[in-house]
Design an enzyme around this catalytic site. Sequence first.
Site, PDB file in Angstrom:
ATOM      1  CD  GLU A  59      -9.898   5.665  -1.004  1.00  0.00           C
ATOM      2  OE1 GLU A  59     -10.567   5.431   0.086  1.00  0.00           O
ATOM      3  OE2 GLU A  59      -9.003   5.010  -1.446  1.00  0.00           O
TER       4      GLU A  59
ATOM      5  NE  ARG B 151      -1.121   1.318 -18.945  1.00  0.00           N
ATOM      6  CZ  ARG B 151      -1.524   0.097 -18.381  1.00  0.00           C
ATOM      7  NH1 ARG B 151      -0.225  -0.405 -18.039  1.00  0.00           N
ATOM      8  NH2 ARG B 151      -2.383  -0.221 -18.150  1.00  0.00           N
TER       9      ARG B 151
ATOM     10  CE1 TYR C 172      -0.678   4.694   3.378  1.00  0.00           C
ATOM     11  CE2 TYR C 172       1.236   3.216   4.281  1.00  0.00           C
ATOM     12  CZ  TYR C 172      -0.242   3.394   3.860  1.00  0.00           C
ATOM     13  OH  TYR C 172      -1.004   2.352   3.772  1.00  0.00           O
TER      14      TYR C 172
ATOM     15  NE  ARG D  56       0.822   0.578   8.057  1.00  0.00           N
ATOM     16  CZ  ARG D  56       0.634  -0.452   7.359  1.00  0.00           C
ATOM     17  NH1 ARG D  56      -0.181  -0.424   6.276  1.00  0.00           N
ATOM     18  NH2 ARG D  56       1.254  -1.622   7.435  1.00  0.00           N
TER      19      ARG D  56
ATOM     20  NE  ARG E 140      -3.676   0.489   1.245  1.00  0.00           N
ATOM     21  CZ  ARG E 140      -4.281   1.855   1.020  1.00  0.00           C
ATOM     22  NH1 ARG E 140      -4.267   1.865  -0.304  1.00  0.00           N
ATOM     23  NH2 ARG E 140      -4.708   2.795   1.819  1.00  0.00           N
TER      24      ARG E 140
ATOM     25  NE  ARG F 132      -7.212   6.684   0.374  1.00  0.00           N
ATOM     26  CZ  ARG F 132      -7.290   6.845   2.161  1.00  0.00           C
ATOM     27  NH1 ARG F 132      -6.931   5.943   2.650  1.00  0.00           N
ATOM     28  NH2 ARG F 132      -7.953   7.754   2.579  1.00  0.00           N
TER      29      ARG F 132
ATOM     30  CB  CYS G 212      -8.118   5.285 -11.838  1.00  0.00           C
ATOM     31  SG  CYS G 212      -6.340   5.285 -12.565  1.00  0.00           S
TER      32      CYS G 212
END
Length: 119
Positions: free
Chosen positions: A77, A63, A107, A115, A7, A89, A74
């Site tokens: 949220e 890419r 992060y 986090r 993540r 994210r 994509c």
Amino acid sequence: MSLRGIRGATTVKQNTKAEILSATKELLEQLIAANGIRPEDIASALFSLSGELDAEFPAVAARGLGWTETPLLCMREIPVPGSLKNCIRVLIHLNTVKSQTEMKHVYLRDAVQLRRDDR
């Protein structure tokens, strides 16, 4: 070899194509360096953006880093009240011999608040 998840998240100051691509590229480069990621080992990557970001797809930055054969997606949220704004994210699915505890999550910028551990 196992499939592992990595993540990461970052933020931008403005909803512009240049900022979204630059911040996403920076995030992916740090994830690559921290985890020794090779494009051919990536099974897929999911990107999400907070609701106010719509100037560009963050997958375009991937890419540009050579992830040309990698399935990318994509999405938005969930608009949870009080959630971090201007946030990008990523969840990378990586084929690796490393254990899940060896994965290094990254992060950046205002996303560090998401986090708080040292991984």
